[in-house]
Design an enzyme around this catalytic site. Sequence first.
Site, PDB file in Angstrom:
ATOM      1  N   HIS A   1      38.319  45.007  25.767  1.00  0.00           N
ATOM      2  CA  HIS A   1      37.312  44.750  24.729  1.00  0.00           C
ATOM      3  C   HIS A   1      36.761  46.082  24.198  1.00  0.00           C
ATOM      4  CE1 HIS A   1      36.487  40.790  27.035  1.00  0.00           C
ATOM      5  NE2 HIS A   1      36.923  40.399  25.862  1.00  0.00           N
TER       6      HIS A   1
ATOM      7  N   LYS B   1      30.204  25.553  27.620  1.00  0.00           N
ATOM      8  CA  LYS B   1      31.276  26.329  28.236  1.00  0.00           C
ATOM      9  C   LYS B   1      30.747  26.987  29.512  1.00  0.00           C
ATOM     10  CE  LYS B   1      34.749  29.733  26.924  1.00  0.00           C
ATOM     11  NZ  LYS B   1      35.294  30.550  25.854  1.00  0.00           N
TER      12      LYS B   1
ATOM     13  N   ARG C   1      46.645  40.084  21.991  1.00  0.00           N
ATOM     14  CA  ARG C   1      47.393  40.655  23.112  1.00  0.00           C
ATOM     15  C   ARG C   1      48.859  40.241  23.038  1.00  0.00           C
ATOM     16  NH1 ARG C   1      42.795  38.536  26.929  1.00  0.00           N
ATOM     17  NH2 ARG C   1      42.900  37.103  25.190  1.00  0.00           N
TER      18      ARG C   1
ATOM     19  N   SER D   1      39.375  38.785  30.696  1.00  0.00           N
ATOM     20  CA  SER D   1      38.223  38.544  31.573  1.00  0.00           C
ATOM     21  C   SER D   1      38.618  37.582  32.684  1.00  0.00           C
ATOM     22  CB  SER D   1      37.065  37.947  30.766  1.00  0.00           C
ATOM     23  OG  SER D   1      36.706  38.792  29.711  1.00  0.00           O
TER      24      SER D   1
HETATM   25  P1  ADP Z   1      37.070  34.329  23.318  1.00  0.00           P
HETATM   26  O1  ADP Z   1      36.513  33.239  24.177  1.00  0.00           O
HETATM   27  O2  ADP Z   1      36.493  34.358  21.933  1.00  0.00           O
HETATM   28  O3  ADP Z   1      38.578  34.443  23.333  1.00  0.00           O
HETATM   29  P2  ADP Z   1      37.100  36.823  24.829  1.00  0.00           P
HETATM   30  O4  ADP Z   1      35.943  37.613  25.331  1.00  0.00           O
HETATM   31  O5  ADP Z   1      38.092  36.351  25.823  1.00  0.00           O
HETATM   32  O6  ADP Z   1      36.465  35.641  23.994  1.00  0.00           O
HETATM   33  O7  ADP Z   1      37.895  37.671  23.734  1.00  0.00           O
HETATM   34  C1  ADP Z   1      37.268  38.129  22.572  1.00  0.00           C
HETATM   35  C2  ADP Z   1      38.308  38.782  21.683  1.00  0.00           C
HETATM   36  O8  ADP Z   1      38.822  39.940  22.326  1.00  0.00           O
HETATM   37  C3  ADP Z   1      39.539  37.910  21.390  1.00  0.00           C
HETATM   38  O9  ADP Z   1      39.976  38.202  20.072  1.00  0.00           O
HETATM   39  C4  ADP Z   1      40.561  38.391  22.392  1.00  0.00           C
HETATM   40  O10 ADP Z   1      41.882  38.162  21.951  1.00  0.00           O
HETATM   41  C5  ADP Z   1      40.225  39.870  22.424  1.00  0.00           C
HETATM   42  N1  ADP Z   1      40.629  40.498  23.677  1.00  0.00           N
HETATM   43  C6  ADP Z   1      40.346  40.112  24.928  1.00  0.00           C
HETATM   44  N2  ADP Z   1      40.899  40.948  25.833  1.00  0.00           N
HETATM   45  C7  ADP Z   1      41.554  41.903  25.115  1.00  0.00           C
HETATM   46  C8  ADP Z   1      42.360  43.047  25.461  1.00  0.00           C
HETATM   47  N3  ADP Z   1      42.652  43.334  26.721  1.00  0.00           N
HETATM   48  N4  ADP Z   1      42.868  43.795  24.456  1.00  0.00           N
HETATM   49  C9  ADP Z   1      42.637  43.454  23.157  1.00  0.00           C
HETATM   50  N5  ADP Z   1      41.891  42.389  22.763  1.00  0.00           N
HETATM   51  C10 ADP Z   1      41.373  41.611  23.726  1.00  0.00           C
END
Ligand code: ADP
Length: 162
Positions: A17, A41, A90, A128
Amino acid sequence: MKTAIYPGSFDPVTNGHLDVIKRAGSLFDHLIVGIAYNSNKQTLFSIEERLNLLKETLKDVPHVEVIYFSTLLVDFVRERKACAIIRGLRAMSDYDYECAMYQVNIEMCPEVETVFLLASSEYSFLSSTIVKEFARHGKSLDKYIPKQVRRALLNKFQNVKQ
Ligand code: ADP
């Protein structure tokens, strides 16, 4: 002034992130990291914990603001007068969901474009969910999380080691 919003659950924030935040931050004048609050959620970290972790982690990063929202993303984007939504991609597994979100968002809010940033190769597997799964089993992925998150995971799962 061009503002973009990077929305997500950030449960918890990972270096993947942070990489997206820094890269997106360099493209816009102002970046808002929007933590989605959805009472339906289940998350490991509460909205306040996620907010504090992001704020601590990003305290030295300029032009980045962290806030949470509980409305529809498009309403939040309009309210904040943002011109773009940032999402990270990803693998192909992200694609279907992101594509569907893009279609509904552009239909409801045609003036706001979604900008997709491909994950950097070292973080392309990182989520995450993986971080939490390792922590639950006593392992911390220290290379992939900020130190504040490591500490927070230690508090949640007392026996976390590297
Ligand atoms: P959500 O529930 O909206 O998917 P996340 O916190 O899991 O929330 O992810 C938020 C955004 O960050 C999404 O667009 C996800 O694809 C992106 N993201 C999560 N992990 C990574 C990573 N390792 N590299 C690039 N983008 C990521």
